[in-house]
Design an enzyme around this catalytic site. Structure first.
Site, mmCIF file in Angstrom:
data_model
loop_
_atom_site.group_PDB
_atom_site.id
_atom_site.type_symbol
_atom_site.label_atom_id
_atom_site.label_comp_id
_atom_site.label_asym_id
_atom_site.label_seq_id
_atom_site.Cartn_x
_atom_site.Cartn_y
_atom_site.Cartn_z
ATOM 1 N N MET A 179 -7.926 8.774 9.462
ATOM 2 C CA MET A 179 -8.675 9.339 7.822
ATOM 3 C C MET A 179 -9.732 10.647 7.978
ATOM 4 O O MET A 179 -10.659 11.287 7.341
ATOM 5 C CB MET A 179 -9.285 8.597 7.440
ATOM 6 C CG MET A 179 -8.807 7.388 6.515
ATOM 7 S SD MET A 179 -9.338 5.763 5.394
ATOM 8 C CE MET A 179 -10.116 5.255 7.195
ATOM 9 N N LYS B 176 -4.132 2.719 -2.118
ATOM 10 C CA LYS B 176 -5.289 3.787 -2.480
ATOM 11 C C LYS B 176 -4.986 5.117 -1.273
ATOM 12 O O LYS B 176 -5.048 5.002 -0.139
ATOM 13 C CB LYS B 176 -7.203 3.031 -1.781
ATOM 14 C CG LYS B 176 -7.061 1.901 -3.270
ATOM 15 C CD LYS B 176 -7.433 1.081 -1.885
ATOM 16 C CE LYS B 176 -8.565 1.923 -1.763
ATOM 17 N NZ LYS B 176 -10.363 2.298 -2.950
ATOM 18 N N ASP C 104 0.316 -1.931 0.152
ATOM 19 C CA ASP C 104 -0.076 -0.134 0.347
ATOM 20 C C ASP C 104 0.923 1.260 0.007
ATOM 21 O O ASP C 104 1.770 1.019 0.296
ATOM 22 C CB ASP C 104 -1.268 -0.032 1.498
ATOM 23 C CG ASP C 104 -2.057 -1.139 1.027
ATOM 24 O OD1 ASP C 104 -1.976 -1.366 0.311
ATOM 25 O OD2 ASP C 104 -2.664 -0.592 2.279
HETATM 26 N N1 SAH Z 1 -4.523 0.193 8.820
HETATM 27 C C1 SAH Z 1 -4.203 1.250 9.379
HETATM 28 C C2 SAH Z 1 -4.809 2.227 8.711
HETATM 29 C C3 SAH Z 1 -5.347 2.740 7.619
HETATM 30 S S1 SAH Z 1 -5.857 3.797 7.347
HETATM 31 C C4 SAH Z 1 -3.077 1.034 10.643
HETATM 32 O O1 SAH Z 1 -4.264 0.264 11.136
HETATM 33 O O2 SAH Z 1 -2.648 1.899 11.462
HETATM 34 C C5 SAH Z 1 -5.357 5.429 6.563
HETATM 35 C C6 SAH Z 1 -4.654 6.186 7.741
HETATM 36 O O3 SAH Z 1 -4.398 6.046 8.473
HETATM 37 C C7 SAH Z 1 -4.358 7.727 7.334
HETATM 38 O O4 SAH Z 1 -5.440 8.450 6.939
HETATM 39 C C8 SAH Z 1 -3.958 8.178 8.602
HETATM 40 O O5 SAH Z 1 -5.089 8.462 9.635
HETATM 41 C C9 SAH Z 1 -3.626 6.853 9.086
HETATM 42 N N2 SAH Z 1 -2.118 6.643 9.102
HETATM 43 C C10 SAH Z 1 -1.361 5.261 8.496
HETATM 44 N N3 SAH Z 1 -0.465 5.586 8.670
HETATM 45 C C11 SAH Z 1 0.595 7.074 9.651
HETATM 46 C C12 SAH Z 1 1.667 7.111 9.888
HETATM 47 N N4 SAH Z 1 2.552 7.322 9.763
HETATM 48 N N5 SAH Z 1 0.407 8.664 10.714
HETATM 49 C C13 SAH Z 1 -0.333 9.690 10.170
HETATM 50 N N6 SAH Z 1 -1.547 8.624 10.363
HETATM 51 C C14 SAH Z 1 -1.460 7.508 9.468
#
Ligand code: SAH
Length: 283
Positions: A186, A71, A50
């Site tokens: 998000m 995405k 991803d």
């Molecule tokens: N599965 C992921 C979330 C995916 S949805 C998890 O468990 O973390 C994608 C969202 O995750 C982004 O829009 C943001 O809100 C958050 N996110 C993922 N990585 C991030 C990072 N390094 N810093 C800040 N937000 C993050």
């Protein structure tokens, strides 16, 4: 890797041909991968990854083909159904498939949907959890997602629904009342609506809020603000997604627990940020 850690004596699972392992890559810092993820990277024929997966992590699978299936909200990207079917095809070709997703695959990552499609097509799967950004990302900003003096519950919320709008099915009123700490994934695009819904539901405009972008990466940025000022402060900061928002008093703990700032020589701002008169308690 140059210094390869020897995995402890253990029956490390073998990624068999025709299998898909659905694996979390953590929030960014490669050191936050699990050993099962490392074991998977070493065996994969193909890694389908991803947008939020750091390039460094892919370099641990030099033998594998790397396929980007990112995405990102609002930008053209692979369709979820196409990604899932691509995984089915790769498995049917007899590949050892590693599906690598940011954070934890089952936390707002559509991992459940991908796993469902694989199972429906008779493809054997293994799930490897990862550190979710809403927990690990906040920890890198010095914010404990629970703290005995602050919260007995925490609610993880998505700022988007399937259509890309603020989730209309969410009962913001109950969420606001039901949990002292809210962690919003998000949320960047709809932060104005989210802040307004929380205030309308009775949360204080003075409530502490933290915004952490690119958490755990070298580009991590942290903004501390309040519910009443978050919208203008985020706009003024120029911060870009990916962002985690934390609403609640646990944000105050950053004043003493900003360990990255302290490593850079910045002294704690307050040793008793919750005003409990007992900065360090042993019981
Ligand atoms: N599965 C992921 C979330 C995916 S949805 C998890 O468990 O973390 C994608 C969202 O995750 C982004 O829009 C943001 O809100 C958050 N996110 C993922 N990585 C991030 C990072 N390094 N810093 C800040 N937000 C993050």
């Amino acid at each position: 890797m140059k210094t390869e850690p020897t995995l402890p004596a253990h029956n490390w699972p073998t990624l068999e041909k025709g299998w898909v392992w659905l694996c979390g890559a953590g929030p960014g810092d490669p050191g936050l991968l699990t050993l099962h993820a490392l074991n998977a990277l070493r065996q994969a024929d193909v890694v389908v990854y991803d947008a939020l997966v750091q390039e460094d992590i892919l370099s641990w699978a030099p033998q594998a083909e790397h396929v980007y299936a990112g995405k990102r909200g609002g930008k053209p990207s692979a369709k979820q159904r196409d990604i899932s079917l691509q995984l089915v095809d790769l498995a049917r070709e007899g590949k050892r498939v590693l599906r690598l997703k940011g954070g934890d695959p089952f936390v707002f990552g559509r991992g459940g949907e991908e796993a469902q499609t694989l199972v429906q097509h008779g493809i054997p799967v293994r799930i490897i959890p990862g550190i979710s950004a809403g927990i690990g990302g906040l920890a890198y900003a010095g914010i404990p997602v629970t703290h005995r003096d602050v919260n007995q519950s925490v609610t993880f919320v998505t700022g988007h629904d399937q259509s890309g709008d603020t989730p209309s099915s969410l009962d913001w009123e109950s969420i606001s009342k039901g949990s002292q700490v809210l962690v919003v994934y998000m949320g960047m695009k709809h932060i104005a609506q989210i802040a307004q819904k929380l205030i309308s539901a009775g949360r204080s405009a003075n409530e502490p809020v933290a915004v952490v972008t690119n958490a755990t990466t070298p580009h991590q940025q942290v903004l501390e603000t309040t519910l009443g000022t978050v919208v203008e402060d985020v706009a003024a900061s120029g911060m870009e997604p990916p962002a985690i928002f934390c609403f609640g008093r646990s944000v105050l703990m950053r004043q003493v627990l900003d360990w990255q700032g302290q490593a850079a020589g910045i002294a704690p701002r307050d040793l008793d940020p919750l005003g409990r008169g007992r900065p360090a308690e042993s019981a």
